[in-house]
Design an enzyme around this catalytic site. Sequence first.
Site, PDB file in Angstrom:
ATOM      1  N   TYR A   1     -36.085  34.921  79.216  1.00 34.06           N
ATOM      2  CA  TYR A   1     -36.997  33.784  79.326  1.00 34.06           C
ATOM      3  C   TYR A   1     -37.428  33.569  80.775  1.00 34.06           C
ATOM      4  O   TYR A   1     -38.611  33.416  81.080  1.00 34.06           O
ATOM      5  CB  TYR A   1     -36.305  32.527  78.792  1.00 34.06           C
TER       6      TYR A   1
ATOM      7  N   LYS B   1     -41.257  34.082  82.335  1.00 31.88           N
ATOM      8  CA  LYS B   1     -42.004  32.957  82.912  1.00 31.88           C
ATOM      9  C   LYS B   1     -42.317  33.196  84.394  1.00 31.88           C
ATOM     10  O   LYS B   1     -43.382  32.795  84.879  1.00 31.88           O
ATOM     11  CB  LYS B   1     -41.220  31.654  82.742  1.00 31.88           C
TER      12      LYS B   1
END
Length: 296
Positions: free
Chosen positions: A190, A194
């Site tokens: 994640y 990002k």
Amino acid sequence: MSRSQFKNLPVTVRHDVYPAISPESYFSGSSFRDKVVLVVGASKGIGLSISTFYARAGAKLAIVSRSQKALDVAKSQIHLEVGSSAKPEVFSAVADVTDTNAIAEVVRKVVDKYGRLDIVVANAGTSSPWDKPFVKTDPDVDWWKTVEVNLRGVYNVAHYSLPHLEKTNGAFVAVSSMAAQINLPFASAYVVSKAALNRFIEYVSIEHPGVKSFSVHPGSIQTEMALAVLSNWESVPVDTLQLPAATILKLTDGSGRFDWLSGKFVSANWDLEEVERDWKEKIVNESLLVTRIVVD
């Protein structure tokens, strides 16, 4: 770098809509009238809130999700919140953001229907639970799937929508996360996705300067995905769904007031008025809020 070592902008931290970004003037005004807005990942949570705000502001709205059933529910919710007298125009389409052809077809349908595209919000995202080292997860189902959705998904939306946004001097918004700036155990997929997304938005601005592009942290919100990946929410500040919706509405209102933030990372938790008043000159002159190596 631990969460406690993370350096944030020293401005007032907001957890809900505040006067400087109040959407009420948009709901009763004409800033978004006749604007065509595409929101990808719009069927629930943050995406649904963003979609509802644009609809309430009078925009022609296209919403995208992987499930037609979820889109039907979202469309009904938008109509309910906007009110029957306003009769919001909402077009829905099913697509997986990792399916290049499907996203190309969605953008084509929206442009064919409305003749233009003014604002695109790439909100679709995913994450596996943050509960084990990445070597103990499935490399295809868990780690790479997260990166594929969060990065390739945004790329696909940008690839097909930017040529149309260039024609309208429009805006492209990618929903990112403050997690990109922090080392979080077991969250590498994640966080990496990002962080790469933020860098990608910098390139959107470089290669498409006529389009205002923003990488926006929506706040710490108890969405279904967030609750699935992080169990200790009692230690995390909880923000409202309306906070990122109002922030994005302000960034994309066409006034040009915050265009100087194009290509940069912006947190919905930051008081935008204070960022403008106290930090604009430094951010612009020193090219801050972008990915770089900093040595204190």
